[in-house]
Write a protein that holds these residues in place. Structure first.
Motif, PDB file in Angstrom:
ATOM      1  N   PRO A 127       0.815  -1.232   0.000  1.00 25.77           N
ATOM      2  CA  PRO A 127       0.000   0.000   0.000  1.00 25.77           C
ATOM      3  C   PRO A 127       0.843   1.273   0.000  1.00 25.77           C
ATOM      4  CG  PRO A 127      -0.875  -1.590   1.562  1.00 25.77           C
ATOM      5  CD  PRO A 127       0.465  -2.108   1.133  1.00 25.77           C
ATOM      6  N   ARG A 128       1.960   1.290   0.779  1.00 29.60           N
ATOM      7  CA  ARG A 128       2.776   2.497   0.813  1.00 29.60           C
ATOM      8  C   ARG A 128       3.506   2.709  -0.511  1.00 29.60           C
ATOM      9  NH1 ARG A 128       3.939   0.366   6.159  1.00 29.60           N
ATOM     10  NH2 ARG A 128       2.923   1.675   7.744  1.00 29.60           N
ATOM     11  N   ALA A 129       4.030   1.630  -1.077  1.00 27.10           N
ATOM     12  CA  ALA A 129       4.706   1.756  -2.374  1.00 27.10           C
ATOM     13  C   ALA A 129       3.729   2.217  -3.455  1.00 27.10           C
ATOM     14  CB  ALA A 129       5.351   0.421  -2.758  1.00 27.10           C
ATOM     15  N   LEU A 130       2.488   1.699  -3.402  1.00 27.27           N
ATOM     16  CA  LEU A 130       1.481   2.106  -4.376  1.00 27.27           C
ATOM     17  C   LEU A 130       1.120   3.579  -4.214  1.00 27.27           C
ATOM     18  CD1 LEU A 130      -0.435   1.230  -6.648  1.00 27.27           C
ATOM     19  CD2 LEU A 130      -2.105   0.594  -4.893  1.00 27.27           C
ATOM     20  N   PHE A 131       1.046   4.032  -2.958  1.00 31.10           N
ATOM     21  CA  PHE A 131       0.719   5.438  -2.723  1.00 31.10           C
ATOM     22  C   PHE A 131       1.823   6.350  -3.251  1.00 31.10           C
ATOM     23  CE2 PHE A 131       1.091   9.218  -0.017  1.00 31.10           C
ATOM     24  CZ  PHE A 131      -0.155   9.797  -0.240  1.00 31.10           C
ATOM     25  N   VAL A 132       3.084   5.986  -2.982  1.00 27.81           N
ATOM     26  CA  VAL A 132       4.194   6.816  -3.457  1.00 27.81           C
ATOM     27  C   VAL A 132       4.221   6.858  -4.983  1.00 27.81           C
ATOM     28  CG1 VAL A 132       6.704   7.036  -3.520  1.00 27.81           C
ATOM     29  CG2 VAL A 132       5.566   6.425  -1.387  1.00 27.81           C
ATOM     30  N   SER A 133       4.015   5.715  -5.630  1.00 30.59           N
ATOM     31  CA  SER A 133       4.005   5.694  -7.102  1.00 30.59           C
ATOM     32  C   SER A 133       2.849   6.510  -7.664  1.00 30.59           C
ATOM     33  CB  SER A 133       3.926   4.249  -7.587  1.00 30.59           C
ATOM     34  OG  SER A 133       2.688   3.651  -7.206  1.00 30.59           O
ATOM     35  N   ARG A 134       1.710   6.460  -6.983  1.00 31.50           N
ATOM     36  CA  ARG A 134       0.570   7.258  -7.445  1.00 31.50           C
ATOM     37  C   ARG A 134       0.847   8.755  -7.307  1.00 31.50           C
ATOM     38  NH1 ARG A 134      -4.596   3.789  -5.003  1.00 31.50           N
ATOM     39  NH2 ARG A 134      -4.687   2.267  -6.733  1.00 31.50           N
TER      40      ARG A 134
END
Length: 371
Positions: free
Chosen positions: A91-98
């Motif tokens: 979830p954190r990696a997805l948020f940063v990429s978004r």
């Protein structure tokens, strides 16, 4: 004084990453941000120097777009790059990429907005004041479309379901379009006139039976000043559906007329007619002689067709030249003894003996006939 245990510090972690990993990620973020900012400054400086040395507009546009590359977005890209050195949960990696993708989309939108405004300003400089309203509407519509598309892409990037939103916007747009379809038709016709330029202010046009000069081009109507002084108002949609004759853009004017010579003119004089006309027309300025031929046996005249080209679209100058040509032809024909023909009727009366014979035989009288 007790010295901190470095090994103990390495064992400390935050969000599943050691302090050493966080330091490496921070260093990567700073270096990436500094590198992108430096590249931006170098490219902007070089493009500005090239723009000052050339007259093209493309490099000017690139300079304007690069100058609107914001540091906030560069930092966002740097943070995304630094996050790749960390072990983050999904979830954190997805948020940063978004966040990184959203920053990229916003920066692209800013570049596009700058490009559209520069293009609109070029239209402003190249057009008269009456067409700037159409250019402003066109520029605003394109910029609004750009930002709406980017906004929807950002929402979709963050996982928002935009299908229902797009469907509702489509249904609302269709309802509005149906309600104001005539106005929208004239508006888009105005944009078409602005871009395609079939005519401009001051052009002399013919639309159907209306002749006049274009006086105003608006968002909904175009106004033409007729030859009688009246103002004729066309809706832009109806105007583009009509066949428009633009005389202002006519490079040369083809002129053809007929000279009617009387029957009974000698063959020698008839042969001199084309040569006389050629001499008269060829001597005029801005006039190209094409031909003069005896082309028809008329009922009461021998018809010569004359064709020449006048090298100017100005109607007044054309009429002045044609008047000079006609007067010169009239003068030369008088000198040569060439007679113009005119319509006539010949009435012949029958001889008196013929009338008596018709009365004796009971034949209906045919006292006269016409030719």
């Amino acid at each position: 004084m007790r010295v901190p245990d470095l090994a103990h510090l390495r064992q400390l972690d935050f969000l599943g990453n050691s302090l050493e990993d966080w330091a490496l990620a921070l260093l990567a973020t700073v270096l990436a941000t500094a590198a992108m900012a430096t590249v931006r400054a170098l490219v902007l400086r070089r493009m500005a120097a090239r723009s000052a040395a050339t007259e093209t507009r493309i490099d000017d546009l690139v300079v304007k777009m690069l100058s609107r590359t914001y540091l906030l977005f560069i930092v966002a890209f740097g943070i995304y790059f630094g996050s790749t050195f960390l072990e983050l949960s999904r979830p954190r990696a997805l948020f940063v990429s978004r966040v990184g993708v959203a920053a990229l989309l916003m920066q692209v939108a800013v570049w596009g907005d700058v490009g559209l405004r520069a293009w609109r300003n070029q239209l402003y400089q190249a057009q008269d004041s009456t067409r700037r309203n159409s250019s402003a509407i066109l520029g605003f519509s394109l910029r609004l479309t750009l930002w709406v598309i980017v906004f929807l892409m950002v929402l979709d990037n963050f996982g928002v379901n935009i299908t229902a939103l797009v469907a509702s916007l489509g249904v609302g747009g269709i309802a509005v379009a149906l309600a104001v379809q005539n106005i929208l038709g004239d508006l888009f016709a105005s944009l078409s006139i602005t871009l395609d330029k079939p005519f401009e202010i001051g052009d002399f046009i013919i639309v159907g039976e209306v002749l006049g000069s274009v006086e105003h081009i608006g968002l909904k109507t175009t106004r033409v000043r007729g030859l009688g002084g009246e103002q004729v108002v066309f809706s832009n949609g109806d105007l583009l559906k009509s066949r428009i004759h633009n005389h202002k853009r006519m490079e040369t004017r083809r002129v053809a007329f007929v000279l009617r010579i009387a029957y009974g003119t000698s063959e020698e004089l008839l042969c001199r007619v084309p040569r006389i006309i050629r001499e008269i027309i060829s001597a005029k300025q801005n006039v190209d002689f094409e031909r003069a031929h005896l082309f028809q046996w008329g009922e009461w005249s021998l018809n010569f067709e004359v064709v020449y080209h006048f090298r100017s679209p100005d109607y007044i100058l054309h009429m002045d030249a044609q008047q000079d040509i006609f007067l010169e032809i009239y003068r030369r024909f008088q000198e040569e003894g060439i007679r113009f023909a005119h319509p006539l009727s010949i009435v012949r009366l029958a001889d008196p003996p013929s009338v008596l014979m018709q009365a004796a035989t009971g034949t209906p009288p045919g006292a006269s006939w016409r030719h």
